[in-house]
Enzyme design. Structure first.
Site, mmCIF file in Angstrom:
data_model
loop_
_atom_site.group_PDB
_atom_site.id
_atom_site.type_symbol
_atom_site.label_atom_id
_atom_site.label_comp_id
_atom_site.label_asym_id
_atom_site.label_seq_id
_atom_site.Cartn_x
_atom_site.Cartn_y
_atom_site.Cartn_z
ATOM 1 C CG HIS A 218 -1.812 1.173 1.303
ATOM 2 N ND1 HIS A 218 -1.925 1.909 2.469
ATOM 3 C CD2 HIS A 218 -2.604 1.782 0.393
ATOM 4 C CE1 HIS A 218 -2.766 2.936 2.257
ATOM 5 N NE2 HIS A 218 -3.192 2.883 1.000
ATOM 6 C CB CYS A 237 0.660 2.061 8.123
ATOM 7 S SG CYS A 237 2.365 2.005 8.624
ATOM 8 C CG HIS A 238 -2.607 3.045 5.753
ATOM 9 N ND1 HIS A 238 -1.283 2.960 5.370
ATOM 10 C CD2 HIS A 238 -2.843 4.352 5.993
ATOM 11 C CE1 HIS A 238 -0.754 4.176 5.349
ATOM 12 N NE2 HIS A 238 -1.682 5.050 5.731
ATOM 13 N N GLY A 239 -3.985 -0.891 8.113
ATOM 14 C CA GLY A 239 -4.831 -2.064 8.372
ATOM 15 C C GLY A 239 -4.921 -3.012 7.207
#
Lengths: 273, 472
Positions: A218, A237-239
């Site tokens: 990502h 960080c963003h799952g």
């Protein structure tokens, strides 16, 4: 010659008058007496080119032979006295016979020479190319630097179920020793459910070992091993959730974790890179 | 405008001549009296007969008051072995020292009283003895010739005296550098073979007699005559005087000429004290009887010759001559072709000073490469015309004609008439010149001979490399 005369100073007038005129053609003198000794350094039978041995050789009368200290010394031959030497030692066999025209063999001799020259040229060009490439490639990365691009991992150090992280080419490298259960589970996953469909066997050489780059696809954070909903990795960080094969299952990441080039040197060692 | 003036002038001249005005007959003197075509066809036929002993008799009758008659023998330095080297040359000197019937003074008196000239020459393959006399003295001339050839006295005293003369002549030849250069060229090109022979000096009477007995045989001789001679009369005289010539060889040892190997090589006689360098470069050429001779002669005519006295300056038609003038390349050059019975030397000889040798050699070889690759229609046309003019022009007198007859019979077995030369020359095309020149010149090893201050003459490998062009 002139400098000798100048340097001799007082003796100059006496030095000039030593040119010998050898009279009469065709009067050969006997060459010098052979002195018997243990070691004769020069071969006395071979005629020397000296005044005595040359005096009969020229057909010209008059001052044909001159020898002097500071003047020219030499024998003046008539051009008809000059014998072209016999070059038979150097001739090719086809032109040894003086009674055979040399035109017949000229094609063949030339073809041979050119063939030899052509072959030698090809070989030299190849050698030159090799030398040049060796010199030019010496300017590229040296072996120690290249060696840093590979990593050799001893697999017996990694227990089953565990994931080990190595620093490789500046990035984290995950090496995971999978259990039988995990292997079976990953192999059974339906490709339709995957965002980036790849079968597990396409991502591993030996299913026991998964080797992937620990960089989230990502935005580049490092996922945490043995975390997440799918028994694989979880990026905090963003799952993004990855499974035990490194494939994206849930979260914003678009692609599976990258699988680098690796080879198994033997059952216990893998070379990545 | 100038052309029209000339036309008017010549028509006026012609009309005045037709009216037979005596003053204006002198105008006719500048014009040729016979056209080229007429001269080709109008030449009298050369008649050829053979005697029983094999002697051939050939003559061309032109009805003049003078004639030249001579014996051409196919023997020369090429036939000599190492031990009797120089016998032919020596014999030529001995020939006029008296015969068995006429001692020297009597022989001289006979010749002088006729007002005749008695001469001889030897070359590598031919020897000739000939007399130039009045036509009415033909019988006496033939008689003297037959004596000179058959019963030369060869006494010892004369031999010794002539030895000195021969040596002196050899010394004199040393100063003729062109001869020296061409001699050296033969010596190196035909090294190890009879054509490259050098001359020896210690010959005895026995050697000379041997030489005569083994080579002066009737089948190898031609009695040639030109001028005011009658062929039947000549044959009669020959039968009277020359039928005694032998035609058998001792021990059946017929001398057979074996081929002479040509060696691409060089010989340099450097002498910085000489003012000019003489250099000759040659490749193996065609033999005298080969059909390739004509294209090669045309090729040589295209290169031509030159020396400082030529007035054409930069308008000379030969490219090499034009360059010689523009770049001051040389003092003189000539393209030559020496043809022998089974081989030949095709070459260029030039004389230049010590600083122009490299350039001259470069342009000479360039001229050769042009011949092999890019010679044009106009070059060939010019060469053909020059060659035809030379062939016709050199037959200007009974002696050149007689020499022509003698040499032709020895080389070809018949006299080749001018009309045939003309036809063969006309058949040469640029493609033929290119092909024949490539056959003999392109990428062949040349023989180079150089005399004089020749430091600038480049290495043989460089000369050899200039015998081909990479662009072809």
């Amino acid at each position: 010659m002139m400098s000798v005369a100048a340097r001799s100073g007082a003796f100059f007038p006496y030095m000039q008058a030593t040119a010998f005129a050898v009279p009469g053609p065709l009067k050969a003198l006997v060459p010098g007496v052979v002195i018997k000794g243990d070691q004769i350094l020069l071969n006395p039978k071979k005629t020397f080119l000296c005044r005595e041995s040359l005096s009969g050789q020229s057909a010209k009368t008059g001052p044909a032979v001159t020898v002097s200290i500071n003047g020219n010394g030499g024998v003046r031959f008539a051009h008809t006295d000059i014998r072209v030497p016999d070059f038979s030692d150097y001739r090719r066999p086809e032109v040894l016979d003086p009674n055979k025209s040399s035109q017949d063999s000229s094609e063949a001799r030339r073809a041979f020479s050119y063939l030899l020259t052509g072959a030698a040229t090809v070989v030299s060009i190849y050698a030159a190319k090799t030398v040049v490439t060796q010199f030019v490639s010496s300017m590229s990365a040296s072996a120690d630097v290249l060696a840093m691009s590979k990593i050799e991992i001893k697999l017996s150090d990694i227990p089953e179920g565990k994931n080990m992280t190595f620093k490789w080419r500046g990035k984290p490298l995950f090496v995971r020793h999978r259990t039988e259960k995990e292997i079976a589970a990953e192999a059974a996953v339906n490709l339709m459910e995957l965002r980036d469909p790849q079968h597990d066997k396409d991502r591993v050489i030996n299913p026991t070992w998964v080797i992937v780059l620990g960089v989230c696809t990502h935005l580049g954070c490092v996922p945490i091993a043995n975390a997440g909903d799918f028994g694989g990795y979880y990026c905090p960080c963003h799952g993004s959730h990855y499974d035990a094969s490194g494939r994206i299952r849930k979260g914003p990441a678009p692609l599976n974790l990258e699988v680098p080039y690796y080879e198994f040197a033997d059952d216990d060692t893998v070379m990545v890179g | 405008m100038a052309a029209s003036v000339c036309r008017v002038g010549s028509t006026v001249g012609r009309s005045l001549v037709k009216s037979r005005s005596p003053i204006l007959l002198s105008l006719r003197r500048g014009q040729a009296s016979v056209s080229y075509a007429q001269s080709l066809l109008g030449a009298p036929e050369t008649r050829l007969t053979a005697l029983d002993n094999g002697l051939r008799i050939a003559s061309e009758e032109t009805g003049q008051a003078t004639c030249t008659v001579g014996l051409w023998i196919s023997v020369g330095s090429r036939y000599e072995r190492e031990k009797n080297n120089g016998a032919g040359f020596f014999l030529e000197h001995m020939a006029f020292k008296g015969t068995k019937k006429h001692p020297q003074s009597a022989l001289e008196q006979q010749v002088e009283s006729m007002g005749a000239h008695l001469s001889a020459y030897t070359s590598r393959e031919h020897t000739a003895y000939y007399i130039k006399a009045l036509s009415k003295d033909l019988p006496k001339a033939v008689e003297l010739l037959s004596e000179v050839v058959q019963s030369c006295s060869l006494n010892e005293a004369d031999i010794e005296q002539q030895r000195g003369v021969v040596l002196r002549e050899l010394e004199e030849v040393e100063s003729n550098l062109q001869e020296v250069c061409l001699d050296l060229l033969h010596a190196t090109a035909y090294q190890g073979t009879p054509l490259g022979h050098r001359t020896q000096q210690n010959l005895t009477r026995h050697d000379l007699v041997d030489y005569i007995n083994s080579h002066y045989k009737a089948p190898r001789m031609v009695l040639a005559a030109a001028g005011g001679v009658n062929h039947e009369e000549l044959v009669g005289l020959a039968t009277d005087h020359l039928s005694g010539l032998s035609f058998e060889y001792e021990g059946d040892a017929v001398p057979v000429l074996s081929p002479c190997r040509f060696t691409g090589s060089e010989i340099r006689m450097r002498d910085d004290a000489l003012p000019l360098a003489h250099i000759a470069i040659a490749v193996e050429g065609a033999s005298a009887a080969s059909p390739d001779i004509i294209p090669l002669m045309v090729a040589n005519a295209i290169i031509g010759s030159y020396d400082l006295t030529y007035g054409g300056g930069k308008h000379l038609s030969s490219r090499l001559a034009r360059l010689s003038v523009e770049e001051n390349l040389c003092h003189s050059f000539q393209a030559f072709h020496s043809a022998y019975s089974d081989t030949g030397l095709l070459g260029i000889h030039f004389v230049t000073d010590r600083n122009n040798i490299d350039d001259m050699m470069h342009w000479s070889q360039n001229a050769w490469m042009n011949l092999c690759t890019t010679v044009t229609e106009s070059d060939v046309a010019r060469g053909k015309n020059a060659l035809k003019a030379a062939l016709v022009g050199q037959l200007n007198g009974t002696t050149p004609v007689c020499d022509d007859i003698g040499r032709h019979i020895l080389n070809y077995g018949r006299r080749i008439p001018l009309a045939e030369w003309d036809a063969r020359i006309d058949a040469v095309t640029p493609k033929i010149v290119r092909d024949i020149c490539s056959k003999y010149i392109y990428d062949k090893c040349p023989a180079v001979a150089a005399v004089g201050p020749i430091e600038q003459l480049s290495d043989y490998n460089r000369v050899r490399s200039a015998m081909y062009w990479l662009r072809f």
